[in-house]
Write a protein that holds these residues in place. Structure first.
Motif, PDB file in Angstrom:
ATOM      1  N   ILE A  40       0.861  -1.181   0.000  1.00 19.56           N
ATOM      2  CA  ILE A  40       0.000   0.000   0.000  1.00 19.56           C
ATOM      3  C   ILE A  40       0.896   1.228   0.000  1.00 19.56           C
ATOM      4  O   ILE A  40       1.582   1.504   0.998  1.00 19.56           O
ATOM      5  N   ASN A  42       0.909   4.776   0.490  1.00 26.10           N
ATOM      6  CA  ASN A  42      -0.017   5.683   1.169  1.00 26.10           C
ATOM      7  C   ASN A  42       0.437   7.125   0.953  1.00 26.10           C
ATOM      8  O   ASN A  42       1.405   7.582   1.567  1.00 26.10           O
ATOM      9  N   MET A  44      -1.698   9.731   1.366  1.00 34.60           N
ATOM     10  CA  MET A  44      -2.589  10.624   2.104  1.00 34.60           C
ATOM     11  C   MET A  44      -1.854  11.269   3.281  1.00 34.60           C
ATOM     12  O   MET A  44      -0.909  10.686   3.835  1.00 34.60           O
ATOM     13  N   LYS A  47      -1.842   9.344   7.581  1.00 36.63           N
ATOM     14  CA  LYS A  47      -1.696   7.983   7.066  1.00 36.63           C
ATOM     15  C   LYS A  47      -2.379   6.938   7.938  1.00 36.63           C
ATOM     16  O   LYS A  47      -2.848   5.917   7.442  1.00 36.63           O
ATOM     17  N   THR A  50      -6.003   6.392   6.764  1.00 34.71           N
ATOM     18  CA  THR A  50      -6.091   5.660   5.500  1.00 34.71           C
ATOM     19  C   THR A  50      -5.687   4.203   5.680  1.00 34.71           C
ATOM     20  O   THR A  50      -6.278   3.304   5.066  1.00 34.71           O
ATOM     21  N   LEU A  54      -8.257   1.119   4.544  1.00 35.49           N
ATOM     22  CA  LEU A  54      -7.907   0.125   3.529  1.00 35.49           C
ATOM     23  C   LEU A  54      -7.777  -1.275   4.119  1.00 35.49           C
ATOM     24  O   LEU A  54      -8.191  -2.260   3.500  1.00 35.49           O
ATOM     25  N   ILE A 104      -1.864  -1.208  -3.820  1.00 31.52           N
ATOM     26  CA  ILE A 104      -2.841  -0.126  -3.780  1.00 31.52           C
ATOM     27  C   ILE A 104      -2.066   1.177  -3.693  1.00 31.52           C
ATOM     28  O   ILE A 104      -1.155   1.317  -2.864  1.00 31.52           O
ATOM     29  N   THR A 106      -2.840   5.138  -3.065  1.00 33.58           N
ATOM     30  CA  THR A 106      -3.938   5.968  -2.573  1.00 33.58           C
ATOM     31  C   THR A 106      -3.992   7.313  -3.296  1.00 33.58           C
ATOM     32  O   THR A 106      -3.091   7.692  -4.040  1.00 33.58           O
ATOM     33  N   ILE A 141      -6.397   4.799  -6.495  1.00 34.59           N
ATOM     34  CA  ILE A 141      -7.543   5.473  -5.899  1.00 34.59           C
ATOM     35  C   ILE A 141      -7.459   6.982  -6.132  1.00 34.59           C
ATOM     36  O   ILE A 141      -6.430   7.613  -5.883  1.00 34.59           O
ATOM     37  N   HIS A 235     -13.968   7.013  -3.463  1.00 36.50           N
ATOM     38  CA  HIS A 235     -13.374   6.518  -2.218  1.00 36.50           C
ATOM     39  C   HIS A 235     -14.306   5.508  -1.561  1.00 36.50           C
ATOM     40  O   HIS A 235     -14.928   5.793  -0.533  1.00 36.50           O
ATOM     41  N   GLU A 237     -13.499   3.213   0.172  1.00 43.01           N
ATOM     42  CA  GLU A 237     -12.923   2.831   1.460  1.00 43.01           C
ATOM     43  C   GLU A 237     -13.288   3.788   2.587  1.00 43.01           C
ATOM     44  O   GLU A 237     -13.009   3.506   3.761  1.00 43.01           O
TER      45      GLU A 237
END
Length: 306
Positions: A40, A42, A44, A47, A50, A54, A104, A106, A141, A235, A237
């Motif tokens: 992942i 991340n 964002m 964190k 998020t 996820l 993934i 983000t 995403i 989003h 998630e």
């Protein structure tokens, strides 16, 4: 089966309180099962939030999932404690010699910037190139979906006249696609973005298929026909109160922000929110893990390199 996460990750306590089965690395090592390896990236700011969102989406899958959390080297997060990043996160330099079943990437709050002006754009391009050969399937995403569509296919994003903000109803364009299996005819997804991609540009790329779109929110979910790349503009998630918190944050900052649409009862922010996207989001992530990761990934990720 559980999701495997590092010892003492704050998300573990939250997920345990929600009766979601998580497993620490020590216990996982004593089970004779090859877990799926998911990275992942991340991007964002906060964190920890998020991470939890996820991990919750990935937790219903019946096969063990081993997570590597990644952060950028070329940009240091200002909203997540350095000690948390040092303890739980790796960088691309740490993992670029590895292969993953899935990744993934983000979203990030940089939508109004040109891609090339983003501090970590060069690093992100290197990571996106890496996924083509070293990851079975990558789930992008929001901003990351737009960035990947631009990087891989030259599809531009465009600034909206106002923020796309709320929970929107979507229709399924291809119900026979495995990513859409089990979804209702109407699929609800939260959106929180300042930019969009245009259907016409995507349709010019034969390798891509638009799976979900909305009369209000536009294109919402795109997949490459080989299943190696998934691009989600919304989003799924998000937690129940994520949009509410974003709305109240922007009000406190004095920014012009509309009430998130189709989110509060009667569109009244003094009333409770309506959560109608959680099962759809969980199913999309589970379908991705099953049909585009687990069913396609080799048992030996490194077989081709031996």
């Amino acid at each position: 089966m559980p999701i495997i996460i590092p010892e003492n990750l704050p998300a573990a306590d939250i997920l345990a309180q929600e009766n979601i089965f998580v497993m620490n690395e020590y216990r996982a090592l004593h089970q004779d099962i090859r877990p799926l390896k998911i990275a992942i990236l991340n991007l964002m700011p906060i964190k920890t939030v998020t991470e939890t969102q996820l991990l919750r989406m990935l937790s219903n899958f019946p096969i063990q999932i081993e997570i590597d959390l990644l952060t950028t080297e070329t940009y240091q997060s200002k909203h997540t404690p350095a000690e948390h990043l040092k303890t739980f996160y790796k960088t691309f330099s740490d993992i670029k010699h590895l292969k993953y079943d899935g990744m993934i990437i983000t979203g990030a709050p940089v939508e109004k910037m040109r891609f090339g002006d983003v501090a970590y754009w060069k690093e992100l391009k290197e990571i996106m190139d890496y996924t083509v050969e070293n990851v079975t399937s990558t789930f992008h995403i929001c901003w990351a979906a737009q960035a990947a569509l631009y990087h891989h296919y030259g599809i531009h994003n465009y600034l909206l006249p106002e923020k796309m903000f709320g929970v929107f109803k979507h229709r399924i364009n291809n119900p026979r696609c495995e990513l859409m299996r089990g979804l209702d005819d109407e699929v609800f997804i939260p959106h929180s973005r300042h930019t969009e991609v245009h259907r016409g540009e995507i349709e010019k790329v034969p390798e891509l298929e638009i799976l979900l779109e909305s009369d209000e929110a536009g294109v919402a979910l795109v997949i490459s026909r080989d299943g190696r790349q998934v691009f989600a503009m919304g989003h799924s998630e998000y937690d129940a109160y994520t949009l509410k918190e974003e709305y109240e944050r922007d009000l406190r900052k004095g920014e012009k922000i509309n009430i998130p649409r189709h989110y509060f009862i009667d569109d009244d922010p003094s009333k409770e929110v309506i959560v109608n996207w959680r099962s759809h989001g969980s199913l999309i992530f589970t379908n991705w893990l099953n049909y585009y990761v687990y069913q396609l990934t080799p048992y030996d990720l490194y077989a081709d390199s031996k």
